[in-house]
Design an enzyme around this catalytic site. Structure first.
Site, PDB file in Angstrom:
ATOM      1  N   ASP A  53      -7.788   9.211  -1.012  1.00  0.00           N
ATOM      2  CA  ASP A  53      -8.279  10.111  -0.150  1.00  0.00           C
ATOM      3  C   ASP A  53      -7.219  11.284  -0.423  1.00  0.00           C
ATOM      4  O   ASP A  53      -7.934  12.544  -0.625  1.00  0.00           O
ATOM      5  CB  ASP A  53      -6.870  10.244   1.575  1.00  0.00           C
ATOM      6  CG  ASP A  53      -7.669  11.372   2.827  1.00  0.00           C
ATOM      7  OD1 ASP A  53      -8.848  10.987   2.817  1.00  0.00           O
ATOM      8  OD2 ASP A  53      -6.433  12.052   2.936  1.00  0.00           O
ATOM      9  N   GLU A 124     -12.948   4.996  -1.916  1.00  0.00           N
ATOM     10  CA  GLU A 124     -11.569   6.419  -2.216  1.00  0.00           C
ATOM     11  C   GLU A 124     -10.095   5.005  -2.539  1.00  0.00           C
ATOM     12  O   GLU A 124      -9.945   5.735  -3.019  1.00  0.00           O
ATOM     13  CB  GLU A 124     -11.550   6.562  -0.515  1.00  0.00           C
ATOM     14  CG  GLU A 124     -11.297   7.993  -0.855  1.00  0.00           C
ATOM     15  CD  GLU A 124     -10.924   8.353   0.781  1.00  0.00           C
ATOM     16  OE1 GLU A 124     -10.532   9.327   1.459  1.00  0.00           O
ATOM     17  OE2 GLU A 124     -11.195   7.771   1.848  1.00  0.00           O
TER      18      GLU A 124
END
Length: 243
Positions: A53, A124
């Protein structure tokens, strides 16, 4: 449980076009990123997703600064929000066919709506793994082509992906006040693209509906439907006007 059907080295080559030979630790990182919590296995993707992230936001910011150096900061923030969204990550997962390498639980593998969320989460985590293996350069090499096409699509959209703001600006400009949004949760399935239904109303005659995985998404889709109505009305008016 869904098992990988392709070797991890093939995935690495697809992502980075790198000649780097992956060691055991590198392969272990990729496998960790692609192992979803639903599989019941450890280590799983969550720690690398957390790292990914931060890496995603940093590299997206660097891409925007390089590709659009004169873009105002406010517009950069808006564009970045599109380029790091869960929807964008899920699309990224689809493009690289991440399901050929993931490990997920049997319940998750039979849930098509959950698959969208899993693609986003593991994509991610994969960004975090690529960063750990070969740094920011490898992440840029992988993601830049995807960002280029996505950014062009966002910037060609007159609403810049924020239909609620566009509808509000139009309604206030017309002296009609603010649109009213009413949302209702229609299912309990996480990641269901029709989990929420939203209706938007703007007196005297404008009303539209949208669906989404979240209330926010449903509101945006409802606002987009309303803007489409306005565009159709404008086109009809133009066609019927005397020449």
């Amino acid at each position: 449980m869904s098992q990988p059907s392709r070797p991890l080295e093939q995935l690495w080559a697809t992502l980075t076009q790198s000649s780097k030979t992956l060691g055991k630790q590198d392969l272990a990182l990729l496998q960790e990123a692609l192992t979803h919590t639903s599989s019941g296995l450890n280590p799983h993707h969550e720690q690398l997703e957390f790292l990914g992230d931060a890496v995603l936001r940093l590299t997206a910011s660097e891409f925007i600064a390089s590709a659009y150096p004169r873009m105002p900061v406010g517009e950069r923030s808006s564009l970045r929000a599109q380029l790091v969204s869960d929807r964008w990550l899920a699309e990224l997962g689809s493009k690289i066919e991440i399901e050929h390498w993931w490990q997920i639980g049997p319940k998750a593998s039979g849930d098509s709506t959950a698959a969208v969320t899993i693609r986003a989460e593991l994509s991610e985590a994969l960004i975090g793994a690529v960063y750990r293996i070969h740094g920011l350069t490898a992440v840029h090499q992988w993601l830049t082509p995807h960002w280029q096409s996505s950014a062009e699509a966002v910037l060609s959209d007159p609403h810049r992906g924020n239909c609620k703001s566009a509808l509000q600006e139009w309604s206030q400009g017309e002296g009609l006040g603010l649109p009213t949004y009413t949302s209702k949760e229609m299912s309990q399935l996480h990641g269901d693209p029709r989990r929420f239904r939203c209706s938007v109303n703007l007196p005297p005659h404008l009303a539209a509906e949208g669906w989404g995985r979240s209330r926010r998404d449903a509101e945006q889709q409802a606002a987009r439907a309303a803007l489409d109505q306005l565009a159709d009305i404008g086109a009809d008016t133009s066609r019927s006007a005397p020449h």
